[in-house]
Motif scaffolding. Structure first.
Motif, PDB file in Angstrom:
ATOM      1  N   ARG A 134      -6.409  -4.058  -4.666  1.00 28.33           N
ATOM      2  CA  ARG A 134      -5.620  -2.923  -5.155  1.00 28.33           C
ATOM      3  C   ARG A 134      -5.359  -3.024  -6.654  1.00 28.33           C
ATOM      4  N   LEU A 189      -0.221   5.201   3.212  1.00 26.89           N
ATOM      5  CA  LEU A 189      -1.558   5.300   3.780  1.00 26.89           C
ATOM      6  C   LEU A 189      -1.487   5.767   5.234  1.00 26.89           C
ATOM      7  N   GLY A 219       0.811  -1.209   0.000  1.00 27.18           N
ATOM      8  CA  GLY A 219       0.000   0.000   0.000  1.00 27.18           C
ATOM      9  C   GLY A 219       0.846   1.260   0.000  1.00 27.18           C
ATOM     10  N   CYS A 222      -6.525   7.906   1.709  1.00 31.38           N
ATOM     11  CA  CYS A 222      -7.146   6.580   1.652  1.00 31.38           C
ATOM     12  C   CYS A 222      -6.529   5.780   0.505  1.00 31.38           C
ATOM     13  N   GLU A 223      -6.884   4.496   0.451  1.00 29.97           N
ATOM     14  CA  GLU A 223      -6.329   3.620  -0.585  1.00 29.97           C
ATOM     15  C   GLU A 223      -6.728   4.084  -1.984  1.00 29.97           C
ATOM     16  N   ARG A 224      -7.971   4.496  -2.158  1.00 34.28           N
ATOM     17  CA  ARG A 224      -8.413   4.935  -3.482  1.00 34.28           C
ATOM     18  C   ARG A 224      -7.587   6.128  -3.954  1.00 34.28           C
TER      19      ARG A 224
END
Length: 257
Positions: free
Chosen positions: A219, A140, A107, A156-158
């Motif tokens: 992901r 993150l 991530g 955030c991940e998005r």
């Protein structure tokens, strides 16, 4: 062959007084994924490297580097279209395949933008490594390095996936244009190769790492979604030329659908 990973262990240049950066830690893990080819996914920090056999993606795509790769590929495969696809595959891996490996594994992402990437050539005009001028990582909020030097925390991940794709597109469009100046190249096939690079990292990296397949698939799916949203056909199923069976094939098929 255009892509010839180095079989020798990489030398990490550091001093005893310099603490490990987030990129140092991540690349140690990436090198460990494949002991035979430790440079397959990791990158170098250009501040620690000499410039021999290195070239800047931003400055040298208009020079003789890509023509030399193409000419060398033609010696192995005397078909201009196939040779162009081989060169494209090598450069696409350098741009998006490597950073996708880090995204799906931890991530995190370095900057795959045009002005930040460097390419290292072996003695046979193949790409065997890549480097970054700026070693800052996007991480993150729950990353142990969030807030540390040489990191930027994204919300955030998005956001991480969208940023990574946005930055990689600056490089990928330039790579496509450089190859198109040599020989006609089909755009849908090129972007299909980009999709394959994402699929390959999202499928194989967690297996090499011994876990994390669910996060990697999520992901990887998000990266493909971001490319599609940007208007590039990375999910073109025409690029699949053979069936994939078993555990790896099932993982790939879930990402394609």
């Amino acid at each position: 062959m255009v892509f010839h990973p180095d079989r020798l262990e990489c030398t990490v240049t550091s001093t005893l007084s310099a603490p490990a950066t987030a990129l140092d830690v991540s690349c140690t893990r990436l090198r460990a994924l494949n002991a035979e080819y430790p440079r397959m996914y990791a990158v170098a920090t250009m501040a620690d490297e000499g410039k021999r056999r290195w070239w800047s993606l931003a400055d040298d795509l208009d020079g003789d580097r890509v023509p030399r790769m193409w000419a060398r590929s033609l010696e192995d495969v005397p078909d201009p279209d196939v040779a162009a696809m081989q060169v494209a595959t090598a450069l696409i891996h350098a741009v998006i395949g490597r950073v996708t490996a880090l995204v799906v594994l931890e991530g995190r992402a370095w900057d795959p933008g045009l002005e930040n990437l460097w390419i290292h050539m072996d003695s046979d005009e193949g790409i065997d490594w890549a480097g970054v001028a700026d070693d800052t990582l996007r991480v993150l909020p729950d990353d142990p390095y969030a807030g540390a030097p040489r990191t930027v925390t994204v919300p955030c991940e998005r956001a991480l996936l969208l940023w990574t794709v946005h930055r990689s597109l600056t490089s990928l469009h330039a790579v496509f244009d450089a190859i198109a100046r040599l020989t006609p190249i089909d755009a849908s096939r090129f972007w299909g190769l980009v999709g394959e690079a994402v699929l390959g990292a999202a499928t194989y990296v967690p297996i090499l790492a011994g876990g994390g397949e669910a996060a990697a698939q999520r992901r990887g799916q998000g990266i493909l979604d971001a490319f599609v949203a940007a208007g590039v056909p990375v999910r073109s199923k025409s690029r699949i030329t053979r069936p994939h069976c078993g555990r790896l094939g099932q993982a790939r098929n879930r990402l394609l659908n």
